[in-house]
Design an enzyme around this catalytic site. Structure first.
Site, PDB file in Angstrom:
ATOM      1  N   GLY A  69      -5.109 -12.691 -11.032  1.00 33.58           N
ATOM      2  CA  GLY A  69      -5.015 -13.287 -12.370  1.00 33.58           C
ATOM      3  C   GLY A  69      -5.914 -14.502 -12.533  1.00 33.58           C
ATOM      4  CG  LEU A 109      -2.081  -1.041   1.187  1.00 40.92           C
ATOM      5  CD1 LEU A 109      -2.929  -0.922   2.455  1.00 40.92           C
ATOM      6  CD2 LEU A 109      -2.971  -0.899  -0.036  1.00 40.92           C
ATOM      7  CB  CYS A 112      -4.862  -4.786   1.591  1.00 32.41           C
ATOM      8  SG  CYS A 112      -3.114  -5.045   1.254  1.00 32.41           S
TER       9      CYS A 112
HETATM   10  C1  LIG Z   1       0.256  -4.960  -8.327  1.00 38.17           C
HETATM   11  C2  LIG Z   1      -1.079  -4.946  -7.691  1.00 38.17           C
HETATM   12  C3  LIG Z   1      -1.425  -3.919  -6.802  1.00 38.17           C
HETATM   13  C4  LIG Z   1      -2.674  -3.892  -6.202  1.00 38.17           C
HETATM   14  N1  LIG Z   1      -2.999  -2.885  -5.346  1.00 38.17           N
HETATM   15  C5  LIG Z   1      -4.248  -2.822  -4.804  1.00 38.17           C
HETATM   16  C6  LIG Z   1      -4.638  -1.741  -3.981  1.00 38.17           C
HETATM   17  O1  LIG Z   1      -3.889  -0.835  -3.716  1.00 38.17           O
HETATM   18  N2  LIG Z   1      -5.892  -1.742  -3.466  1.00 38.17           N
HETATM   19  C7  LIG Z   1      -6.794  -2.738  -3.739  1.00 38.17           C
HETATM   20  O2  LIG Z   1      -7.924  -2.685  -3.264  1.00 38.17           O
HETATM   21  N3  LIG Z   1      -6.451  -3.775  -4.537  1.00 38.17           N
HETATM   22  C8  LIG Z   1      -5.204  -3.835  -5.066  1.00 38.17           C
HETATM   23  N4  LIG Z   1      -4.860  -4.892  -5.883  1.00 38.17           N
HETATM   24  C9  LIG Z   1      -5.865  -5.922  -6.164  1.00 38.17           C
HETATM   25  C10 LIG Z   1      -6.555  -5.657  -7.501  1.00 38.17           C
HETATM   26  O3  LIG Z   1      -7.274  -4.466  -7.478  1.00 38.17           O
HETATM   27  C11 LIG Z   1      -7.517  -6.800  -7.843  1.00 38.17           C
HETATM   28  O4  LIG Z   1      -8.472  -6.922  -6.818  1.00 38.17           O
HETATM   29  C12 LIG Z   1      -6.813  -8.129  -7.982  1.00 38.17           C
HETATM   30  O5  LIG Z   1      -5.561  -7.965  -8.600  1.00 38.17           O
HETATM   31  C13 LIG Z   1      -7.629  -9.130  -8.762  1.00 38.17           C
HETATM   32  O6  LIG Z   1      -7.899  -8.698 -10.059  1.00 38.17           O
HETATM   33  P1  LIG Z   1      -6.995  -9.125 -11.340  1.00 38.17           P
HETATM   34  O7  LIG Z   1      -6.916 -10.618 -11.330  1.00 38.17           O
HETATM   35  O8  LIG Z   1      -7.717  -8.569 -12.515  1.00 38.17           O
HETATM   36  O9  LIG Z   1      -5.665  -8.501 -11.137  1.00 38.17           O
HETATM   37  C14 LIG Z   1      -3.608  -4.915  -6.476  1.00 38.17           C
HETATM   38  C15 LIG Z   1      -3.257  -5.938  -7.371  1.00 38.17           C
HETATM   39  C16 LIG Z   1      -2.021  -5.971  -7.971  1.00 38.17           C
HETATM   40  C17 LIG Z   1      -1.686  -7.084  -8.906  1.00 38.17           C
END
Ligand SMILES: Cc1cc2nc3c(=O)[nH]c(=O)nc-3n(C[C@H](O)[C@H](O)[C@H](O)COP(=O)(O)O)c2cc1C
Ligand SMILES: Cc1cc2nc3c(=O)[nH]c(=O)nc-3n(C[C@H](O)[C@H](O)[C@H](O)COP(=O)(O)OP(=O)(O)OC[C@H]3O[C@@H](n4cnc5c(N)ncnc54)[C@H](O)[C@@H]3O)c2cc1C
Ligand SMILES: Cc1cc2nc3c(=O)[nH]c(=O)nc-3n(C[C@H](O)[C@H](O)[C@H](O)COP(=O)(O)OP(=O)(O)OC[C@H]3O[C@@H](n4cnc5c(N)ncnc54)[C@H](O)[C@@H]3O)c2cc1C
Ligand SMILES: Cc1cc2nc3c(=O)[nH]c(=O)nc-3n(C[C@H](O)[C@H](O)[C@H](O)COP(=O)(O)O)c2cc1C
Ligand code: FES
Ligand code: FES
Lengths: 306, 274, 306, 274
Positions: free
Chosen positions: C218, C74, C131
């Site tokens: 992912g 964060l 988180c």
């Molecule tokens: C590099 C990275 C940073 C992330 N930072 C946050 C964040 O600051 N706050 C949050 O709520 N989710 C955060 N996430 C979670 C994503 O918003 C999302 O919920 C999660 O990656 C699943 O979606 P995806 O499979 O499309 O990546 C982060 C994910 C990644 C990969």
């Protein structure tokens, strides 16, 4: 020469640290024996309960990216009839440790099933308190530390064999459940069962599994399972058996570095065939040699030390 | 990324392109699917009828542009399938299993009932490779003789022949197909027997193959769930029908003789007499 | 002609149902605007808190089979400084809905951050109570329905903007948490954040992430996220935004059939580039056309009806 | 299975095969890795020093059998790297980024400090394709002139030349390298300027390229975490240095002029003066 790969887990002596996971081909004595012929160090049966169960109708298995969904529904002939299969395994000329996976809809059912299975020749019992898709047994118990403790305690009182507890990853705090199980007398933990998940077909707009929700297994869940083993290892003193996505020797070693003394293999059999036990075992063996470790014990939990 | 599970196991939704009524109880459904077009004779697929069931079906036609299954109406899933129309959709995954190994020389093909349809792609391959084929086709009654015309159309290419037996004598010789097979085996030598049909019939073919020292390949049926060799539903002895089979050699079957032709496992794992 | 892809979620008007997920490129106004240029229907910022945070040291991201692990920790400049970035987005000629993701180490921190973000121009707030790798904020709150309710209630009292709550899958009962959030006033739910997971390198025997444990995102988690959306949809009446593994239009449609009104996209940007918003949007559009649906609303939750 | 993320992003553990002390503060580390051997000049990798850090490093050598990075000791990670011995292991992922585009004609290559090492594979490619290369090499002092001998050894093949400037005048002309570049641009026409070095220097090169209407490609540095374009740490304006860069054209950079050469983002996203 000493076998680098030999490991003892809760009194069970394994010649190698790979096991056939519960519910994988474990429906009959013949197929459990076959897994041992192919090189499994121990075998776990299909989870059996007190009464016969049909399981769900098909589709019960669906492939997703990097994993498999299943909601078989704990089909089994009931522990009395299954005793024949247990006996058949124990009659093998080259017996390997046989762990009978059991479930129950109440603590007393767990106890009854455990006694029959023990009587029939189980070398150990694995309590399935983690099935994600059958109501009122499995995860409903495994998500509740005090229920887990109750089941473990009662089963321990009634059988002499070591008791393994198979944990569900579908909890906020797996360490809490693990501790409850160990304090209640669990001799070893298995981490983990499948992750609650589902898939919907976009062409027909229908959920694919007949039960709609099932359990995710395979490579997709390995990082989750590794984390579970790592977290549990810090807090409990009994051996941990890693389970979830083991496909190659690297996965097995990763589980061991996280804290597992052995691994169970399920889904990988679909990709690699029964040869997976040998290929994983051989890989672990060369790894130990190459890195100069004399035994598996030396790498169990090694990632925690720095 | 590891090519993790077989691509074949991914669900595809295909359109029914054509439907043929083969016998009063058997319908063939034609569809297009690249993976099935590359299947080996004897392989099978899992057919999904959404909200109803998913059931194993042998491929009864394998060609570059279309494939088919031939379905006997026996219960809920197959009844629902029989109600499907051209243009409707079904889900499929596969092909699965090993398929027949194509040997050499003079072969006997023995089909009983719906089992015959699973032999169609095999006969196609045999004919293509110029094998001498003797096809023995059995059924309860004339109406239920499956694929007879198609087989008859194929065989002349290799100077092959077809002979028929029905239990009620309504076509060909009266009696069971295994009696006819025995007659042929008494008179001639064969290099291979291929068979698919009711298990008791195939069991008799196994005994014949042992007696006449002729190699056998038989395509088995068992209840199935995963079709990829992990759930343990389809086992016979140490074999998994979905993965080690569905085609087994006589040699393999003689190792599971107390089970083959005698009992199978129910969905709950219990033994059920055949 | 009416836009088939338009959707309204808790008063936010989106021209298409794809959003940039929280923490993905959302650190600056310029990159948030870029996501909108590339076709996102709405953007979510990096999660911001009251005070600046450095985040963890590298490695903060590690690839695993079919997914990504991250424990970034964060990082953010604190909400006051971040207000500049918020304003920059709102100054765009073609403004799209801007959702500011916020976190706090206490309910009062959440409220303070929410007020500043709202003041700066946020169209909505997304409460990150999920988180998986920062202690005392995130999942520790998100795993506790009454804490979630408290945070939502207080934030709602203090801002006029709609409040989204981002849920964690790392719970035994996500429906319970979802209900608590909605009863406390949440206007929409986002399901899900990453799954607690880890990876260990076998050659060095070391955990890869500097924080050791991180969150899995992912394709690996898509079946888990689909299940979460499906379960929540049955029990709550507010819009759900699906998140986890969306890579192609099929994934997006699958989420909608499960009950999502829109989807967030994160990890897929690494594989598909920024073009992923357009390719997903186009795919959904052709799907709707091909199947004869006139709007996204028609397919939201469709897999529940039979 | 979808070839989901780039194979390049997978962590590999490689052995340090060789170490060269380039200057008092710069060491080159040679290792073998198939993916890096296929990298384009200008691409970078993430280097993992277990229990310490993971940091971006340009490839300073790319060849079929070995690759290298050249590391300036500036902080904890690079200090630890400098303590590593031949035979030790490091983790790498990559290569990442776009790399330099190889244009045509007569080119000027301007390297400042350690930035020069990132230009080495580029010069290799330019020479291979028979470009006329003018290499301008700058440093604070003679000791810190990186790769001078190697560049000098390459250039004769294309009748190229090298010219040097040091701020203390201990080698070549006294002054900053951009002054030298300006002199050359005043006298000759170039088809492309390539540059890598301190950002203020590259900013000046951008101004020169605009003044002399010569296209520019500059390789930038920003803090990095993911290296695959999703975490947003490395952004400059609307660009992600790890993915849209690290090499940017003058045209692109002129769009982020208020940021380029002026400030970067700290790990917490705050603006930091350059
Ligand atoms: C590099 C990275 C940073 C992330 N930072 C946050 C964040 O600051 N706050 C949050 O709520 N989710 C955060 N996430 C979670 C994503 O918003 C999302 O919920 C999660 O990656 C699943 O979606 P995806 O499979 O499309 O990546 C982060 C994910 C990644 C990969
Ligand atoms: C490898 C293989 C290939 C087959 N090929 C064909 C074929 O080409 N044509 C054809 O008509 N039939 C074929 N079958 C049999 C077919 O699968 C069953 O007839 C069908 O599943 C019946 O389903 P139902 O719901 O209509 O009947 P139900 O009333 O459910 O069952 C009738 C009988 O069908 C069998 N059956 C039911 N479900 C399954 C299942 N999941 N797996 C296996 N058997 C099941 C059982 O013996 C059951 O008693 C094949 C079976 C196998 C294993
Ligand atoms: C695309 C790219 C290519 C690079 N190529 C080279 C190279 O070939 N040779 C070389 O010596 N250096 C190179 N660098 C710079 C190198 O990454 C930093 O010098 C290194 O990270 C310093 O780490 P440290 O722990 O030793 O120093 P620290 O004390 O941690 O930091 C010193 C300075 O290094 C920079 N830095 C630290 N961590 C990172 C990070 N994760 N990403 C980017 N910068 C960071 C910051 O500006 C910081 O202020 C490159 C940077 C980038 C972005
Ligand atoms: C088809 C199938 C059936 C399963 N049946 C059971 C079971 O009966 N009891 C049980 O405890 N686990 C069961 N599991 C879970 C596995 O034992 C194992 O925990 C899970 O699959 C993760 O391991 P894997 O990724 O190696 O498959 C089953 C898994 C699959 C795929
Ligand atoms: S059907 Fe599952 S093992 Fe054969
Ligand atoms: S380092 Fe993450 S976006 Fe560039």
């Amino acid at each position: 020469m000493r076998n680098r790969l030999a490991i003892e887990i809760a009194e069970l002596k394994l010649t190698n640290p790979t096991m056939l996971a519960a519910g994988i081909l474990g429906m009959t004595g013949a197929s459990l024996r076959e897994a041992s012929v192919w090189g499994a160090g121990a075998v776990v049966t299909k989870s059996v309960g007190l009464k016969p169960r049909e399981g769900y109708s098909n589709p019960t298995v669906a492939q997703v990216d990097c994993g498999l969904l299943n909601a078989i529904g704990l089909p089994n002939p009931g522990v009395s009839e299954f005793s024949e299969e247990i006996k058949e395994v124990k009659q093998s000329e080259t017996p390997i440790p046989l762990i009978v996976s059991i479930y129950g809809f109440s603590t007393s059912e767990f106890v009854k099933v455990a006694k029959v299975a023990a009587e029939a020749g189980a070398d150990a019992l694995e309590l399935n308190v983690s099935c994600p898709h059958v109501r009122d047994t499995g995860a409903e118990i495994g998500q509740n530390p005090s229920l887990v403790a109750e089941v473990v305690e009662e089963v321990k009182k009634n059988v002499l064999q070591p008791v393994f507890v198979k944990l569900t990853p579908n909890v906020a705090d797996i360490v809490g459940v693990a501790k409850a199980a160990v304090e209640a007398g669990a001799d070893a933990l298995v981490a983990v069962n499948t992750v609650r998940a589902m898939a919907i077909d976009v062409e027909t707009t229908r959920p694919i599994l007949s039960n709609r929700i099932g359990g995710l297994s395979g490579p997709a869940i390995k990082p989750i399972a590794i984390r579970c083993v790592y977290e549990i290892y810090r807090e409990v003193d009994v051996p941990i058996v890693g389970c979830g996505g083991v496909t190659s020797w690297r996965d097995a070693v990763e589980f061991m570095l996280a804290g597992a003394s052995a691994v169970q293999i399920g889904t990988a059999i679909s990709a690699k065939g029964m040869g997976v036990f040998k290929s994983v075992t051989r890989g672990i063996s060369s790894y130990l040699k190459r890195k100069g470790f004399r035994s598996i014990e030396e790498i169990v939990g090694l990632s925690h030390r720095s | 990324m590891s090519a993790y599970l077989t691509a074949a196991n991914r669900l595809r939704i295909v359109k029914i392109e054509d439907i043929q009524q083969e016998t009063p109880t058997v319908k063939s459904f034609t569809f297009k699917d690249d993976l099935c077009s590359k299947a080996k004779p004897g392989q099978f697929i899992m057919v999904w009828i959404p909200d109803v069931d998913e059931v194993p079906m042998s491929l009864s036609g394998i060609s570059p542009h279309a494939c088919s299954i031939s379905v006997k109406k026996v219960g809920e899933a197959t009844k629902t399938l029989h109600q499907r129309k051209i243009g409707d959709y079904i889900g499929i995954r596969g092909p699965f299993g090993n398929g027949f190994r194509i040997g050499k020389g003079k072969v006997m093909v023995v089909g009983g009932g719906t089992g015959t349809t699973a032999l169609m792609p095999l006969v196609g391959s045999l004919v293509e490779e110029n094998f001498k084929v003797t096809f023995l086709l059995g059924a309860k009654t004339k109406n239920e003789l499956v694929s007879r015309d198609r087989i008859q159309a194929l065989l002349p290419k290799v100077a092959g022949r077809i002979d028929v037996a029905t239990e009620d004598g309504s076509c060909g010789s009266e009696g069971v197909i295994t009696d006819l097979a025995e007659k042929y085996l008494n008179n001639e030598e064969f290099d291979m027997i291929y068979t698919c049909g009711p298990e008791r019939m195939m069991y008799k073919m196994l005994l014949l193959s042992e007696r006449f020292q002729t190699p056998l390949q038989a395509s088995l049926e068992r209840l199935m769930r995963c079709a990829i060799g992990i759930c343990g539903t389809c086992v016979i002895g140490k074999f998994r029908v979905c993965r080690d089979g569905p085609v087994f050699t006589g040699e393999q079957l003689s190792k599971v003789k107390e089970e083959f032709g005698h009992f199978k496992r129910a969905f709950n794992g219990r033994k059920v007499k055949l």
